[in-house]
Write an enzyme that holds these catalytic residues in place. Structure first.
Site, short mmCIF file in Angstrom:
data_model
loop_
_atom_site.label_atom_id
_atom_site.label_comp_id
_atom_site.label_asym_id
_atom_site.label_seq_id
_atom_site.Cartn_x
_atom_site.Cartn_y
_atom_site.Cartn_z
N LEU C 45 -4.31 14.60 7.09
CA LEU C 45 -4.31 13.99 5.76
C LEU C 45 -5.53 14.42 4.97
O LEU C 45 -5.44 14.77 3.80
CB LEU C 45 -4.29 12.47 5.88
CG LEU C 45 -2.93 11.88 6.21
CD1 LEU C 45 -3.02 10.37 6.27
CD2 LEU C 45 -1.91 12.28 5.16
N GLY C 47 -7.85 17.03 5.68
CA GLY C 47 -7.99 18.48 5.54
C GLY C 47 -6.88 19.08 4.70
O GLY C 47 -7.12 19.92 3.84
N HIS C 268 -6.94 -0.42 19.69
CA HIS C 268 -5.80 -0.97 18.95
C HIS C 268 -5.09 -2.00 19.82
O HIS C 268 -4.79 -1.74 20.97
CB HIS C 268 -4.84 0.16 18.58
CG HIS C 268 -3.86 -0.23 17.55
ND1 HIS C 268 -2.84 -1.08 17.80
CD2 HIS C 268 -3.76 0.10 16.23
CE1 HIS C 268 -2.14 -1.25 16.69
NE2 HIS C 268 -2.68 -0.55 15.73
N SER C 286 3.13 0.06 16.01
CA SER C 286 2.40 -0.26 14.78
C SER C 286 2.00 -1.72 14.72
O SER C 286 2.74 -2.63 15.09
CB SER C 286 3.26 0.04 13.56
OG SER C 286 2.65 -0.54 12.44
N ARG C 332 -8.11 -6.07 14.27
CA ARG C 332 -7.79 -5.36 15.50
C ARG C 332 -8.75 -5.64 16.63
O ARG C 332 -8.34 -5.86 17.77
CB ARG C 332 -7.80 -3.86 15.22
CG ARG C 332 -6.64 -3.46 14.37
CD ARG C 332 -6.66 -2.00 14.06
NE ARG C 332 -5.39 -1.67 13.40
CZ ARG C 332 -5.09 -0.46 12.97
NH1 ARG C 332 -5.95 0.52 13.12
NH2 ARG C 332 -3.94 -0.23 12.40
N GLU C 427 -11.38 10.95 9.33
CA GLU C 427 -11.86 10.26 10.54
C GLU C 427 -13.10 10.96 11.11
O GLU C 427 -13.90 10.33 11.82
CB GLU C 427 -10.74 10.21 11.59
CG GLU C 427 -11.08 9.33 12.79
CD GLU C 427 -9.94 9.26 13.82
OE1 GLU C 427 -8.86 9.78 13.54
OE2 GLU C 427 -10.18 8.69 14.90
N ARG C 437 -12.16 -0.66 11.82
CA ARG C 437 -11.32 -0.27 10.68
C ARG C 437 -10.14 -1.22 10.57
O ARG C 437 -9.52 -1.57 11.57
CB ARG C 437 -10.81 1.15 10.88
CG ARG C 437 -9.90 1.63 9.78
CD ARG C 437 -9.51 3.08 9.97
NE ARG C 437 -8.68 3.30 11.15
CZ ARG C 437 -7.39 2.99 11.22
NH1 ARG C 437 -6.79 2.45 10.19
NH2 ARG C 437 -6.72 3.22 12.34
N LEU C 443 -5.28 6.07 6.61
CA LEU C 443 -4.52 6.97 5.74
C LEU C 443 -5.15 6.96 4.36
O LEU C 443 -5.29 7.99 3.70
CB LEU C 443 -3.06 6.51 5.66
CG LEU C 443 -2.33 6.43 7.00
CD1 LEU C 443 -0.86 6.06 6.78
CD2 LEU C 443 -2.41 7.75 7.74
#
Lengths: 251, 216, 641
Positions: C45, C47, C268, C286, C332, C427, C437, C443
């Site tokens: 995303l 780069g 996570h 997710s 999280r 990241e 985070r 994203l």
């Protein structure tokens, strides 16, 4: 569980390849197919042999890197799903499993089970995009899109670009891949300005890569890990026909 | 796309030809008069024949060139290949097509040019002085080998059409997610109806349900 | 060598900093842009979006990725969504609130100015992506839909089924493809960066290895942008793709770039638990599942009954019990640690006892199986593929897994590291997420950096650099090439008795144990004693078959694992030095009476940026501290109760 593997080994594109037999023993049914290959490789390395080269990355079925033909089916018997989502519980204990690379002329072999699929990138480069300069986009909610169209676009956009469609097709045709991208953008208002140009250029690029022709066997949709429907190929044919007419008419 | 369009013309011909032939069940008068009408078209008949021939040639030419391209698209073949969805019919279109072509040539030689069966020369005109197509067909099919070849040829034609009929809609982009399976089913039904229709004639002849209108 | 760290945060009120900064940054005129060559390493995303955007602006871009196509970068696996402060739901969202949630979620260990800018450009990202044809979920009225996510009380997450990362990446990839077609971007797939080249202290090139041919090559540029993702794979098992690695950033660190906060790793909470010995990666479910799923374990330890046999009264919905206002949507780090806690108490479920239930029975009863299928169908499918269980009928089993790394190369407000010319985005940098985070923010950050930040800040560096791009025959390149070559040869020549993976697994287990969800000084010291031994064993006993001038996956992995073996040590040093708990960094010595992370703002409200001191680990890295100045927010104990 225990398996007999017949794996395609080929040192490089120039050398002749062949199937080599390996044993995989003590395999848990909850092991994924690729992890089973990892274990075989670990043993090969320690025994002083070259490990089997095969592609994989995310190992959760989304990146489209894995590219194995297992027992004659692209991504193996567990459809829909990529090879990395295949678990050994799908096989009978003691089974013989044949593992080959994806085979198609535009996917030249690099080593063992690894092939070069940049042809697919080149198809997208030919026109599979919307020209939207960063900074120039209007407010996101200024163009409502009926949910149904957004959903259809999403279904087409779900393609993971693995190339299984072409690998499984009796004619090595990449129509499903191309159809998915053309349809994704054709379903959305943002894709309209370049619609004609896009389909003509992408189809030309696809043919130029040396993929075969679609004879509507629908094998592609049967092996597609992203459940892309072959009805999108009909849409591609339609888009192409309309675009050709428009081009003829000088539009 | 050209294959699809020429294909659909040929399908239309196959259906028309079948309807004509089925008149045999209505008796010699019907079918002989049908043949006479066709013949009476004169130059028009030749135009239709030429059109069909060109169509057939185009269909064959493009299919074969596509098949060659398709073979080239996979220079190294799989050692083991399984198909999940692709039917035998859909994978063997070129082969079934070529055999059907051989069948068509035989069929033309048999009933149109009439060079294969010396008995046809002995046929007299019917009472209305028309060529006795009815008797020709019956005599033709009384030969079990000829009939068997017809049935085989028709079977391959059917196989060809089970895929070809619905394929036409796909290639021309005339279907969508809902229509595709229905069209595929409809295509298969049509193909098998054609098979039943055509084979009913030799079968009826062999079962002596149809007898010649004249003795040789 | 390095003086005090200058974060270059613009002056002025928080909400005006970015605008003022843009107004006064130096620019590069369009006719000069084509004179620059920008090296972008990584095509995810961050780069991918920056390469496309810089190409579109008229720069010449060379973009490198180790995958065979830029579309396969691991951003593709992000499932849940992307945050933006659009306030389409009319529920009181704003740029400030997104900023505040993010900085609080990060446990007050990130820079105010960076985070505010992130929140500010978030809305532009949604506009941009929609225009590219990203098929975000929509309402029946045709407008964009949102869902809620952990750590927020508003619904601000945009999503495309459970494949948001994929769709956003394909958007960036398509933009990149367009530039490749236009000739402004040259793509180098299957090419791995193995070193950074400095000329007069500026980052002016990289050394790469072509993974297909094995050829080692030098590339020069006017600036280098690293967008190489995180280092989660140091733990061996993580939700990262197999190929994700720390090599590019670690090589830059060894060339003088500071590595900031390496101990900040995110575990996570919702992943599929480990099952076999051979497991090669962990699969994320997710976090959005927590919107409708309820997390519970049996009240009794050692309860082996099937989940539906356990009556309601004997279930402990521990997140709802402990955090009534956020419930299952607690951030999280908190959710992960709570899961570890209940499993440590022996109340975990599944064969290994390391798992908790995520139950959809109530949601299915309330909304119907169809709605649940529409929202999470693909996740339920993935779950069934992996475990063979149907989550519509029995609750999922989940357990935390390493997922994201907040630490990364130190960058200033312009996203440039302390090495001039070396920019780090996504990241790979440390900048926006502090010690933890929030969901759907990765994203956002990747695309913010790529589309809307770096393209504005890069000219500030380039403006003074016209005509300074070196030729690749300079001795600096020669030397770097030789070093890379020597290292490759060394790896191939050891010919020992252990596989690369066995070292990686051992390192991973060690770090998961000592530097994972909970850490303490004693454990970290143990790890710090063990890692150098393991590294020494590696260089003595690893076996890498094949040779260098060919496609050789073992060699690729060996190089990456060699770097992890050094980097793991840096991570533990950082974790040991940060003698407080914050976000994902939980030091057992520092907790509140009810087991929450206890920060020490007096001593640790700063960024730890480590400087390499040469010669492997022989010299301990040098610590630089950048104080975090909070002008707008009040530092509070994070409370999600």
């Amino acid at each position: 569980m225990k398996f007999k593997l017949k794996v395609w080994r080929q040192k490089d594109p120039k050398t002749k390849g062949k199937l080599v037999t390996y044993e995989a023993s003590d395999v848990s049914p909850n092991t994924s197919f690729l992890e089973m290959l990892d274990a075989v490789n670990e043993r090969l390395v320690l025994g002083g042999e070259e490990p089997i080269a095969f592609d994989s990355d995310c190992r959760e079925g989304i990146c489209g890197t894995c590219s194995l033909t297992i027992n004659g089916e692209a991504h193996g018997p567990d459809h829909p799903g990529a090879a990395c989502e295949l678990y050994m519980r799908r096989f009978k204990d003691g089974a013989t499993i044949v593992v080959e690379p994806f085979r198609a002329k535009p996917f030249p072999l690099i080593k063992d089970l690894v092939v070069d699929r940049r042809a697919l990138d080149r198809i997208v480069q030919a026109g599979g995009f919307v020209a939207a300069r960063a900074g120039s986009a209007p407010e996101a909610n200024s163009t409502p899109i009926p949910k149904q169209n957004a959903d259809r676009a999403m279904e087409a956009a779900a393609c993971i670009g693995c190339g299984a469609c072409a690998a499984a097709c009796p004619n090595a045709s990449a129509m499903l891949f191309t159809a998915a991208k053309v349809s994704h953008l054709a379903f959305l208002p943002q894709g309209q300005p370049e619609r004609t140009r896009r389909v003509l250029k992408m189809v030309t690029a696809m043919d130029g890569e040396g993929f075969g022709n679609c004879t509507n066997t629908y094998e592609c949709e049967a092996v597609c890990p992203a459940k892309i429907s072959a009805s999108l190929i009909a849409k591609l044919n339609r888009e192409y026909a309309v675009a050709s007419l428009r081009q003829e008419a000088g539009d | 796309m050209i294959v699809a369009v020429t294909g659909v013309v040929l399908i239309a011909f196959v259906i028309g030809h079948l309807l004509g032939n089925l008149q045999i069940f209505l008796g010699p008068d019907w079918v002989n008069s049908y043949a006479e009408h066709l013949r009476a078209l004169g130059p028009l008949l030749w135009i239709i024949r030429a059109f069909l021939l060109v169509n057939l040639l185009v269909h064959i030419f493009f299919t074969i060139s596509l098949a060659i391209e398709n073979r080239r698209a996979r220079p190294v073949h799989y050692t083991k290949k399984d198909y999940v969805k692709a039917t035998f019919a859909s994978r063997s279109m070129a082969l079934s097509g070529l055999i059907v072509l051989a069948f068509i040539l035989y069929h033309l030689a048999h009933f149109t040019v009439r060079v294969t069966d010396p008995r046809f020369l002995l046929l007299k005109a019917d009472p209305l002085n028309r060529y006795d197509v009815y008797s020709m067909m019956v005599y033709g099919f009384q030969n079990p080998y000829a009939s068997a070849f017809y049935v085989i040829g028709l079977f391959l034609l059917t196989l060809h059409l089970t895929h070809g009929t619905s394929s036409f809609f796909q290639s021309l982009g005339l279907n969508d997610q809902k229509l595709t399976p229905r069209l595929a089913a409809a295509g298969r039904i049509l193909a098998w109806l054609i098979f039943v229709g055509y084979t009913s004639i030799p079968v009826a002849v062999l079962l002596h349900l149809l007898k010649p209108a004249q003795q040789l | 060598m390095i003086g005090s760290l200058d974060s270059k945060i613009p002056s002025g009120p928080l909400a005006e900093k970015w605008t003022n900064h843009k107004d006064h940054s130096r620019l590069v005129a369009p006719n000069n842009r084509r004179k620059f060559e920008i090296i972008v390493v990584g095509s995810g995303l961050a780069g991918g979006s920056t390469a496309a955007t810089l190409g579109e602006l008229g720069y010449n871009v060379k973009c490198f990725c180790y995958q065979d196509s830029p579309r396969r970068a691991h951003s593709i696996a992000a499932q849940g969504g992307i945050n933006a402060a659009k306030n389409y739901q009319n529920d009181g969202d704003s740029v400030f609130r997104l900023f505040y949630d993010t900085i609080k979620g990060g446990d007050f260990r990130s820079r105010e100015a960076n985070v505010y800018r992130l929140a500010e450009v978030s809305n532009l990202i949604i506009d941009q992506c929609v225009e590219q044809g990203v098929p975000f979920a929509r309402e029946y009225g045709g407008l964009l839909a949102n869902r809620s996510f952990g750590g927020a009380q508003v619904s601000r997450t945009f999503y495309a089924r459970g494949q948001t990362g994929q769709q956003l990446l394909l958007g960036a990839y398509q933009a990149l493809c367009r530039q490749i077609d236009a000739g402004t971007v040259e793509m180098f797939p299957q090419t791995e960066m193995l070193d950074l080249v400095l000329i007069d202290g500026h980052a002016k090139g990289i050394i790469t290895r072509n993974l297909v041919t094995g050829k080692i090559e030098a590339h020069s540029g006017d600036a280098v942008v690293l967008a190489t993702g995180g280092y989660g794979n140091v733990f061996y098992l993580s939700t990262n793709a197999r190929g994700c690695n720390v090599t590019a950033t670690y090589r830059a660190y060894k060339k003088g770039a500071l590595f900031a906060n390496p101990c900040y790793t995110q575990i996570h909470p919702t992943c599929i638990p480990v099952t076999g010995q051979n497991q090669s990666k962990l699969t994320l479910m997710s976090e959005s599942l927590r919107n409708d799923g309820r997390v519970w374990v049996p009240k009794k330890p050692g309860d082996t009954r099937a989940p539906n046999q356990i009556p309601e009264a004997e279930r402990d919905y521990y997140l709802e019990r402990k955090y009534p206002s956020f419930g299952n949507l607690a951030p999280r780090d908190i959710s992960s640690r709570s899961a570890k806690e209940v499993c440590d108490e022996g109340r975990g479920v599944g064969e290994s006892g390391r798992g908790v239930y995520l139950d959809f029975a109530d949601a299915i009863a309330r909304l119907g199986a169809n709605t649940i299928c529409e929202r999470y169908g693909n996740l339920f499918d993935i779950y069934e593929k992996i475990t063979g269980e149907n989550a519509y009928e029995r609750p999922m089993r989940i357990y935390p897994a390493v997922h994201y790394t907040m630490g990364g190369l130190w960058v200033d407000y312009n996203l440039m590291s302390n090495v001039p010319g070396l920019h780090v985005i996504g990241e790979a940098n440390f900048s926006d997420h502090g010690a933890n985070r929030l969901g759907a923010s990765a994203l956002m950050q990747g695309l913010a950096d790529g589309y809307f930040v770096l393209p504005y800040t890069l000219p500030g560096y380039l403006a003074g650099q016209i005509g300074k791009r070196p030729a690749t025959d300079r001795p600096e390149f020669r030397q770097a090439l030789d070093e890379v070559d020597a290292r490759t040869k060394k790896l191939l020549s050891i010919n020992g008795k252990r596989s690369v993976d066995s070292f990686h697994r051992e390192l991973g287990l060690l770090l998961w144990d000592k530097c994972g969800m909970a850490r303490n000084a004693a454990g970290l010291r143990e790890a710090l004693a063990r890692i150098p031994q393991l590294r020494e064993e590696f260089w003595r006993d690893v076996r890498v078959p094949g040779d260098g001038e060919e496609f050789n996956q073992s060699l690729e992995r060996a190089g990456r694992v060699a770097d992890f073996l050094e980097f793991g040590e840096l991570m533990c040093i950082d974790a040991l030095t940060r003698d407080e708990s914050c976000g994902g960094h939980f030091r057992e010595e520092h907790q509140t009476p009810d087991g929450e992370a206890l920060r020490d703002d007096e001593n640790f409200a700063d960024v730890f940026a480590w400087e390499y001191q040469g010669n492997g680990s022989a010299a301990a890295p040098k610590l630089h501290r950048e104080p975090l100045v909070f002008e707008t927010v009040q530092l509070t104990q994070r409370s999600y109760k």
